[in-house]
Write a protein that holds these residues in place. Structure first.
Motif, PDB file in Angstrom:
ATOM      1  N   GLY A   1       0.821  -1.224   0.014  1.00 37.44           N
ATOM      2  CA  GLY A   1       0.011  -0.173   0.085  1.00 37.44           C
ATOM      3  C   GLY A   1       0.842   1.308  -0.209  1.00 37.44           C
ATOM      4  N   THR A   2       0.163   2.433  -0.046  1.00 33.57           N
ATOM      5  CA  THR A   2       1.090   3.684   0.144  1.00 33.57           C
ATOM      6  C   THR A   2       0.853   4.597   0.990  1.00 33.57           C
ATOM      7  N   PHE A   3      -0.377   4.056   2.009  1.00 28.84           N
ATOM      8  CA  PHE A   3      -0.523   5.046   2.952  1.00 28.84           C
ATOM      9  C   PHE A   3      -1.293   4.608   4.018  1.00 28.84           C
ATOM     10  N   LEU A   4      -1.156   4.893   5.362  1.00 27.15           N
ATOM     11  CA  LEU A   4      -1.854   4.356   6.404  1.00 27.15           C
ATOM     12  C   LEU A   4      -2.217   5.629   7.439  1.00 27.15           C
TER      13      LEU A   4
ATOM     14  N   SER B   1       3.316   1.199  -3.844  1.00 26.77           N
ATOM     15  CA  SER B   1       2.926  -0.008  -3.336  1.00 26.77           C
ATOM     16  C   SER B   1       3.822  -0.990  -3.296  1.00 26.77           C
ATOM     17  N   GLY B   2       4.612  -0.801  -4.349  1.00 33.71           N
ATOM     18  CA  GLY B   2       5.687  -1.929  -4.405  1.00 33.71           C
ATOM     19  C   GLY B   2       6.421  -1.876  -5.864  1.00 33.71           C
ATOM     20  N   HIS B   3       7.299  -2.583  -6.047  1.00 33.10           N
ATOM     21  CA  HIS B   3       7.904  -2.799  -7.311  1.00 33.10           C
ATOM     22  C   HIS B   3       7.684  -4.142  -7.997  1.00 33.10           C
ATOM     23  N   GLN B   4       7.796  -4.242  -9.326  1.00 31.57           N
ATOM     24  CA  GLN B   4       7.948  -5.512 -10.038  1.00 31.57           C
ATOM     25  C   GLN B   4       8.296  -5.398 -11.442  1.00 31.57           C
ATOM     26  N   GLY B   5       8.809  -6.440 -11.962  1.00 29.51           N
ATOM     27  CA  GLY B   5       9.418  -6.533 -13.324  1.00 29.51           C
ATOM     28  C   GLY B   5       9.782  -7.721 -13.776  1.00 29.51           C
ATOM     29  N   LYS B   6      10.580  -7.818 -14.895  1.00 31.36           N
ATOM     30  CA  LYS B   6      11.078  -9.065 -15.187  1.00 31.36           C
ATOM     31  C   LYS B   6      12.425  -9.347 -14.787  1.00 31.36           C
ATOM     32  N   LEU B   7      12.790 -10.512 -14.568  1.00 27.76           N
ATOM     33  CA  LEU B   7      14.094 -10.911 -14.196  1.00 27.76           C
ATOM     34  C   LEU B   7      15.125 -11.131 -15.324  1.00 27.76           C
ATOM     35  N   ARG B   8      16.156 -10.402 -15.208  1.00 25.21           N
ATOM     36  CA  ARG B   8      17.492 -10.399 -16.170  1.00 25.21           C
ATOM     37  C   ARG B   8      17.932 -11.677 -16.178  1.00 25.21           C
ATOM     38  N   GLY B   9      18.031 -12.417 -14.958  1.00 22.07           N
ATOM     39  CA  GLY B   9      18.638 -13.483 -14.931  1.00 22.07           C
ATOM     40  C   GLY B   9      19.241 -13.919 -13.457  1.00 22.07           C
ATOM     41  N   THR B  10      20.159 -15.031 -13.448  1.00 23.80           N
ATOM     42  CA  THR B  10      20.564 -15.243 -12.096  1.00 23.80           C
ATOM     43  C   THR B  10      22.178 -15.395 -12.217  1.00 23.80           C
ATOM     44  N   GLY B  11      22.749 -15.358 -11.145  1.00 28.87           N
ATOM     45  CA  GLY B  11      24.346 -15.502 -11.147  1.00 28.87           C
ATOM     46  C   GLY B  11      24.914 -15.962  -9.727  1.00 28.87           C
TER      47      GLY B  11
ATOM     48  N   LEU C   1      17.660  -8.083 -11.354  1.00 27.64           N
ATOM     49  CA  LEU C   1      16.461  -7.512 -11.652  1.00 27.64           C
ATOM     50  C   LEU C   1      16.919  -6.817 -13.058  1.00 27.64           C
ATOM     51  N   ASP C   2      15.690  -6.226 -13.511  1.00 29.11           N
ATOM     52  CA  ASP C   2      15.529  -5.439 -15.021  1.00 29.11           C
ATOM     53  C   ASP C   2      15.886  -3.978 -14.617  1.00 29.11           C
ATOM     54  N   SER C   3      15.906  -3.468 -13.323  1.00 28.52           N
ATOM     55  CA  SER C   3      15.902  -2.281 -12.989  1.00 28.52           C
ATOM     56  C   SER C   3      16.469  -2.053 -11.572  1.00 28.52           C
TER      57      SER C   3
ATOM     58  N   ALA D   1      13.871 -17.782 -12.594  1.00 23.26           N
ATOM     59  CA  ALA D   1      12.434 -17.343 -12.760  1.00 23.26           C
ATOM     60  C   ALA D   1      12.144 -16.552 -13.757  1.00 23.26           C
ATOM     61  N   GLU D   2      10.793 -16.156 -13.947  1.00 25.85           N
ATOM     62  CA  GLU D   2      10.348 -15.136 -14.986  1.00 25.85           C
ATOM     63  C   GLU D   2      10.256 -13.751 -14.578  1.00 25.85           C
ATOM     64  N   THR D   3       9.600 -13.424 -13.544  1.00 26.81           N
ATOM     65  CA  THR D   3       9.301 -12.269 -12.965  1.00 26.81           C
ATOM     66  C   THR D   3       9.601 -12.154 -11.352  1.00 26.81           C
ATOM     67  N   TRP D   4       9.684 -10.903 -11.011  1.00 21.82           N
ATOM     68  CA  TRP D   4      10.053 -10.534  -9.526  1.00 21.82           C
ATOM     69  C   TRP D   4       8.884  -9.437  -9.156  1.00 21.82           C
ATOM     70  N   ARG D   5       8.590  -9.471  -7.893  1.00 20.09           N
ATOM     71  CA  ARG D   5       7.747  -8.680  -7.270  1.00 20.09           C
ATOM     72  C   ARG D   5       8.338  -8.238  -5.553  1.00 20.09           C
ATOM     73  N   ILE D   6       8.477  -7.164  -5.287  1.00 23.99           N
ATOM     74  CA  ILE D   6       8.840  -6.657  -4.152  1.00 23.99           C
ATOM     75  C   ILE D   6       7.721  -5.626  -3.274  1.00 23.99           C
ATOM     76  N   PRO D   7       6.612  -6.203  -2.610  1.00 28.34           N
ATOM     77  CA  PRO D   7       5.718  -5.429  -1.849  1.00 28.34           C
ATOM     78  C   PRO D   7       6.293  -4.330  -0.993  1.00 28.34           C
ATOM     79  N   ALA D   8       5.747  -3.158  -0.887  1.00 28.46           N
ATOM     80  CA  ALA D   8       6.383  -2.232   0.180  1.00 28.46           C
ATOM     81  C   ALA D   8       5.921  -2.698   1.456  1.00 28.46           C
ATOM     82  N   VAL D   9       6.696  -2.818   2.620  1.00 22.63           N
ATOM     83  CA  VAL D   9       6.480  -3.042   3.773  1.00 22.63           C
ATOM     84  C   VAL D   9       6.894  -2.014   4.570  1.00 22.63           C
ATOM     85  N   ILE D  10       6.202  -0.976   5.247  1.00 18.98           N
ATOM     86  CA  ILE D  10       6.616  -0.006   6.094  1.00 18.98           C
ATOM     87  C   ILE D  10       5.986  -0.313   7.718  1.00 18.98           C
ATOM     88  N   THR D  11       7.058  -0.090   8.577  1.00 17.22           N
ATOM     89  CA  THR D  11       6.641  -0.266   9.883  1.00 17.22           C
ATOM     90  C   THR D  11       7.250   0.695  10.789  1.00 17.22           C
TER      91      THR D  11
END
Length: 434
Positions: free
Chosen positions: A334-337, A349-359, A369-371, A422-432
């Motif tokens: 999310g972006t606010f509370l 609220s988070g970031h996502q994209g395609k994976l460029r690869g592994t190493g 990541l692609d960014s 894998a194909e894609t990545w996702r990192i949701p925002a977590v704020i505490t």
């Protein structure tokens, strides 16, 4: 002799085992919550999204374990022997049920995880959200929210740690049932009720269950044997079944609380909103009223919790409160509370994209990541999805920007998990904040 630090159990989520662990106490040894989203795998139990709870040296929500080559071992690996939701009273399927993690946060006083799977052909949704709220020396508890849709009936099943329990707030009467239990009693639940197990040392374990409209509750004595040598042959435990009929999306909220001899932390709970998609719960403790908001499809919404107005667009938002003061906050994807005059915000609220690869190599491994997104707070978990459609959670050991792309190390100095393509990545925002 050289002194060594005490052995410590970390909070952890396993990408391919698909199990999440939330710990508490010094070195993580005071308590453990386990959410199991593993596929059919090697142990062959029909137990997708089972919940296990161990606290202060006692098993509270149990996995009935293994009877090995005992002729009655099917009693322990069947779905009904686990703490989960049955569809139309049937056991889960084995192969192809998958198991994806969507949220995981294992730090601070508010820790949480969320996972889903496809253990029934009939299910349109099968998802569990688990939150551990820790008030330090005053105690802790677990908020559990199980969403399920599909079939004609959804049955939230759990069983406690002792042969007898005391119920309060529900008028159970003897009833006939098709469940594999004896001495069954049933009732239509119209308000939050509770079941309590009391140990010989006066430790109490209580489940608080706010019903949905038309929810039937059945309690009876079910299989409880744990020892393959039959030392506990004939032991039973109360099996609790909460049933909803129809074709709607159901959301079963429950609080599991424990306390040693003395005043319990949790005094009750109330669900202020539950349409399946969005659930708002107020958990009354002896310190104040905690708030948990869960939305399957997050969007900006405003909820009234007593005199407190809470507005958020998060998938999960939690407020830990003492009296009229909020002393801890966590929100994810999310972006606010905002609550009262206070608020917490983040740009996305988070970031996502395609994976460029592994190493990497045997000692260190990373996703490329692609960014290189600019995170408001350092991410602790990355979720990747492969060609099989399963979303796997990897703890992040460290990160590094190389050639404009971010490398997320999931294994470093021999510790962690290898990054499997894998194909894609996702990192949701977590704020505490505390």
């Amino acid at each position: 002799a050289q002194e060594r630090p005490p052995f410590s159990f970390p909070d952890a989520v396993f990408p391919y085992l698909a199990q999440g662990y939330l710990r508490r106490g010094a070195n993580g040894r005071q308590g453990t919550v386990v959410l199991n989203a593993s596929n059919w795998g090697g142990h062959h139990h029909y137990d997708s999204l089972d919940l296990y709870l161990w606290q202060d040296g006692k098993e509270l929500l149990s996995d009935l374990g293994y009877l090995w080559d005992h002729p009655d071992k099917p009693m322990t690996y069947r779905s009904f022997a686990h703490n989960l939701v049955l569809i139309d009273g049937k056991k889960q399927k084995s192969k192809g049920r998958g198991g994806s993690f969507h949220l995981y946060h294992g730090e601070g006083s508010i820790r949480f995880m969320e996972a889903s799977s496809h253990p029934y052909a009939e299910t349109k949704d099968y998802r569990r959200t688990v939150v551990q709220i820790d008030h330090g020396q005053d105690g802790a508890y677990v908020f559990d929210l199980f969403r399920a849709q599909g079939g004609k009936k959804r049955q939230y099943v759990f069983h406690g740690p002792l042969p007898t329990c005391e119920t309060k707030g529900i008028a159970l009467k003897p009833a006939k049932t098709k469940y594999d239990i004896a001495n069954a009693k049933s009732a239509l639940a119209t308000k939050t009720w509770q079941a309590t197990w009391t140990f010989p040392d006066e430790t109490r374990f209580t489940a608080f269950a706010p019903p949905q409209k038309g929810e039937m509750v059945t309690i009876g004595d079910g299989w409880g044997q744990r020892n393959h040598r039959n030392t506990d042959r004939g032991v039973t435990f109360p099996y609790i079944v909460r049933t909803r009929s129809g074709d709607q999306l159901d959301a079963f909220p429950t609080v599991f609380a424990w306390s040693a001899k003395g005043d319990p932390l949790v005094e009750g709970m109330k669900v202020l909103h539950n349409d399946g998609d969005a659930v708002v719960a107020a958990v009354k403790t002896r310190l104040g009223v905690d708030v948990v908001i869960s939305m399957r499809n997050p969007e900006p919404r405003t909820f009234e919790v007593g005199e407190l107005t809470v507005r958020t667009d998060a998938r999960l938002a939690v407020l830990r409160r003492h009296g009229k003061k909020t002393v801890g906050v966590a929100f994810a994807e999310g972006t606010f509370l905002k609550s009262g005059k206070r608020g917490v915000e983040t740009p996305v609220s988070g970031h996502q994209g395609k994976l460029r690869g592994t190493g990497g190599n045997a000692h260190r491994s990373y996703f490329v990541l692609d960014s290189a997104p600019d995170f408001t707070a350092g991410p602790t978990t990355v979720f990747v999805t492969g060609k099989d459609g399963i979303q796997r959670a990897y703890p992040i050991r460290r990160s590094k920007v190389v050639d404009g792309a971010l490398r997320l190390y999931t294994r470093d100095k021999g510790v962690g998990f290898p990054a499997i393509p894998a194909e894609t990545w996702r990192i949701p925002a977590v704020i505490t904040w505390e």
